[in-house]
Every structure is written in structure tokens, then in C-alpha cells.
Design a protein around this motif. Structure first.
Motif, short mmCIF file in Angstrom:
data_model
loop_
_atom_site.label_atom_id
_atom_site.label_comp_id
_atom_site.label_asym_id
_atom_site.label_seq_id
_atom_site.Cartn_x
_atom_site.Cartn_y
_atom_site.Cartn_z
N PHE A 1 0.85 -1.19 0.00
CA PHE A 1 0.00 0.00 0.00
C PHE A 1 0.89 1.24 0.00
O PHE A 1 1.70 1.41 0.90
CB PHE A 1 -0.90 0.02 1.23
CG PHE A 1 -1.89 -1.11 1.28
CD1 PHE A 1 -1.56 -2.32 1.88
CD2 PHE A 1 -3.15 -0.98 0.74
CE1 PHE A 1 -2.46 -3.37 1.93
CE2 PHE A 1 -4.07 -2.02 0.78
CZ PHE A 1 -3.72 -3.22 1.38
N LEU A 2 0.72 2.11 -1.01
CA LEU A 2 1.47 3.36 -1.01
C LEU A 2 0.91 4.30 0.06
O LEU A 2 -0.22 4.15 0.50
CB LEU A 2 1.39 4.03 -2.38
CG LEU A 2 2.07 3.29 -3.53
CD1 LEU A 2 2.16 4.19 -4.74
CD2 LEU A 2 3.47 2.81 -3.15
N LEU A 3 1.72 5.27 0.47
CA LEU A 3 1.33 6.17 1.55
C LEU A 3 0.24 7.15 1.11
O LEU A 3 0.09 7.44 -0.07
CB LEU A 3 2.54 6.96 2.03
CG LEU A 3 3.71 6.14 2.60
CD1 LEU A 3 4.83 7.07 3.03
CD2 LEU A 3 3.26 5.27 3.75
N ILE B 1 -4.29 -4.07 6.12
CA ILE B 1 -4.73 -2.81 5.53
C ILE B 1 -4.34 -1.67 6.48
O ILE B 1 -4.73 -1.67 7.64
CB ILE B 1 -6.25 -2.82 5.28
CG1 ILE B 1 -6.59 -3.98 4.33
CG2 ILE B 1 -6.71 -1.49 4.68
CD1 ILE B 1 -8.07 -4.19 4.12
N PRO B 2 -3.56 -0.70 6.00
CA PRO B 2 -2.98 0.31 6.90
C PRO B 2 -3.95 1.40 7.35
O PRO B 2 -5.00 1.62 6.72
CB PRO B 2 -1.86 0.91 6.05
CG PRO B 2 -2.36 0.77 4.65
CD PRO B 2 -3.11 -0.53 4.62
N GLU B 3 -3.58 2.06 8.43
CA GLU B 3 -4.35 3.19 8.93
C GLU B 3 -4.40 4.28 7.87
O GLU B 3 -3.44 4.51 7.15
CB GLU B 3 -3.70 3.72 10.21
CG GLU B 3 -4.56 4.69 10.99
CD GLU B 3 -5.84 4.07 11.49
OE1 GLU B 3 -6.87 4.76 11.46
OE2 GLU B 3 -5.81 2.90 11.91
N THR C 1 -6.30 -7.72 8.56
CA THR C 1 -6.46 -6.75 9.64
C THR C 1 -6.98 -5.44 9.05
O THR C 1 -6.59 -5.05 7.95
CB THR C 1 -5.14 -6.49 10.38
OG1 THR C 1 -4.15 -6.05 9.44
CG2 THR C 1 -4.66 -7.75 11.06
N PHE C 2 -7.87 -4.80 9.78
CA PHE C 2 -8.54 -3.60 9.30
C PHE C 2 -8.17 -2.40 10.18
O PHE C 2 -8.05 -2.53 11.40
CB PHE C 2 -10.06 -3.80 9.33
CG PHE C 2 -10.54 -4.93 8.47
CD1 PHE C 2 -10.87 -4.73 7.14
CD2 PHE C 2 -10.65 -6.21 9.00
CE1 PHE C 2 -11.31 -5.78 6.34
CE2 PHE C 2 -11.09 -7.27 8.21
CZ PHE C 2 -11.42 -7.05 6.88
#
Length: 257
Positions: free
Chosen positions: A127-129, A150-152, A172-173
């Protein structure tokens, strides 16, 4: 990885001004030791706030999801366009290995089906920032993908984002999540648990977890109020067959968590 600033972008445009590339011929390989090669390594790529610089051009080119962002880069309609085209042809048959999720990668259903065989090679999601959405069908048919974190900052998971990821076992969410789109995790046959209690989820789309036949635990917060039809269709380990309507399903899930 630091965030790209407006000053960085301005410097990038100045450094890679296509009008100043007269010494570069059509057949010049710019990625192997040339001055332009060095500039590319040191200069942030352009194409939107979500498109962060990476030194791994090989990965970037192999992931065809990035093509729409690359083409929007300011210099590609000139001499860089041919360079990119040649690189894409060179790497056309190489495996994905990993898929890059960025802020503009909604994929149509037809495009998703067209790359189904290649997606079977994907084992990792990057995931890109500074993105807020997992694009529609971005990771669909990645049948060898096992874990996704899945990032914040992600607030929504698009239509069919992980549909057909039959080996997906753990996801993870983030707390920031507010919606999961239609068919997002449909056909994730090995997904056993989904914990949304810590999120700000408000909406589950139609058939979001349809045919998740191993799903046996679903934790949902009070913030979740909108449920599409058949969200948990054919999830026999989660919802008893005698519970049919959406309201009955929701009430049952809340009663057992």
C-alpha cells in the motif's frame, strides 16, 4: 519513507524537463548508469499526492496497475513515453509477485477478468502512503494471497477489492475504515475471522462476504448500521441456515459477539 513536498515536485519537474533531454536518443537506455538514470533514482515520481517515490522501478513497471499513474506523469508524452513503453514490453511476461495499491487504481470488471491468470502469482500487497481507498477490484483473483494488513488511513474498501482471493486467511482492518464495498471479500474461501470492533465501519456492501465458507466469527461495532443484501450468503459456519433476512442476520451476529 517521507512525504513528497511541493518543493520536491517542483525540483523534479525542473530536473526532468523534457525540453532539456535533447541528448537522449529514442533508443537510449536511461535506467542503466546514465545521468538520467541518476536523476530518476534521486527524484520523486509525479502523478498525484498518493504516488510516492520508489527506487524499485522494476517492481513499479511489472505492476501494470500503475500504468495509469505513470502515463499521467508530466514528461511521458515526450521522450520518456518511449522508454516506459519499451520497459513495459520487456517486462510483460514477468510475474506480478506483488500488487501495488495506490490512490487511483479502480479496475473494471472486464480488466479484472483479463488479468486473472497473472493475479494468481501475487503473494504480497504493497500500500502506497497517503491513500484512503483500496480500489475497485484492485486485488481480485489473487488466489495465492494469504495475509493482508490494511494500513491506517484507508477509509473504504472498494467493489470486489479482494474478491476471489481464495487463500486469504488473515486480514487486519484499520480504525479509519468506514465502508466495505459490494463483493469486497466474496469467494475468500479460507477467511475464518473478521474483527471490525475497533474500526469506524458504517456500511457493509451487498454480498461483501458471500461464499466465505470458512468464516466462523464476525465482530461488528455499533457504528455499523447499513447492511447490503446477502452480505453473508453461503456463510454456513457463521450464520445458521434458518436465519434469512438481513435484519435477522444482523441481530444474530450482535447477539453472539
Amino acid at each position: 519513507m517521507s512525504k513528497i513536498t511541493s518543493e520536491d515536485l517542483s525540483n523534479a519537474i525542473e530536473t526532468l524537463d523534457p525540453n532539456n533531454l535533447e541528448v537522449i536518443g529514442d533508443d537510449t537506455e536511461v535506467f542503466k548508469g546514465s545521468e538520467l538514470d541518476s536523476a530518476a533514482d534521486e527524484t520523486p515520481a509525479l502523478g498525484g499526492d498518493d504516488f510516492m517515490h520508489t527506487d524499485d522501478f522494476r517492481r513499479l513497471f511489472v505492476d501494470f496497475v500503475m500504468v495509469d499513474t505513470l502515463v499521467s506523469m508530466r514528461w511521458l508524452d515526450r521522450k520518456w513515453h518511449k522508454v516506459v513503453e519499451e520497459k513495459l514490453i520487456e517486462l510483460e511476461d514477468e510475474p506480478f509477485g506483488e500488487i501495488i495499491v495506490h490512490g487511483g487504481n479502480d479496475i473494471s470488471v472486464s480488466e479484472a477478468y483479463a488479468r486473472e491468470e497473472r493475479m494468481k502469482q501475487v503473494t504480497k500487497v504493497v500500500f502506497l502512503l497517503n491513500i484512503t481507498k483500496v480500489g475497485d477490484h484492485a486485488c481480485s483473483w489473487a488466489s495465492n494471497l494469504v495475509v493482508v494488513d490494511i494500513p491506517e488511513g484507508i477509509t473504504s474498501i472498494g467493489i470486489g477489492s479482494f474478491a476471489g482471493c481464495s487463500s486469504l486467511k488473515e486480514t487486519t482492518f484499520p480504525k479509519s475504515l468506514t465502508s466495505i464495498g459490494n463483493h469486497s471479500f466474496e469467494g475468500c474461501l479460507n477467511l475464518e475471522q473478521v474483527d471490525l470492533l475497533h474500526t469506524n465501519i458504517q456500511q457493509l456492501g451487498r454480498q461483501a462476504f458471500r461464499d466465505c465458507k470458512s468464516l466462523r466469527e464476525m465482530k461488528i461495532p455499533d457504528s455499523l448500521q447499513t447492511f447490503g443484501t446477502d452480505v453473508f450468503a453461503n456463510c454456513s459456519k457463521l450464520v445458521p441456515s434458518n436465519i434469512g433476512t438481513t435484519s435477522e442476520v444482523v441481530a444474530y451476529l450482535r447477539s453472539i459477539q
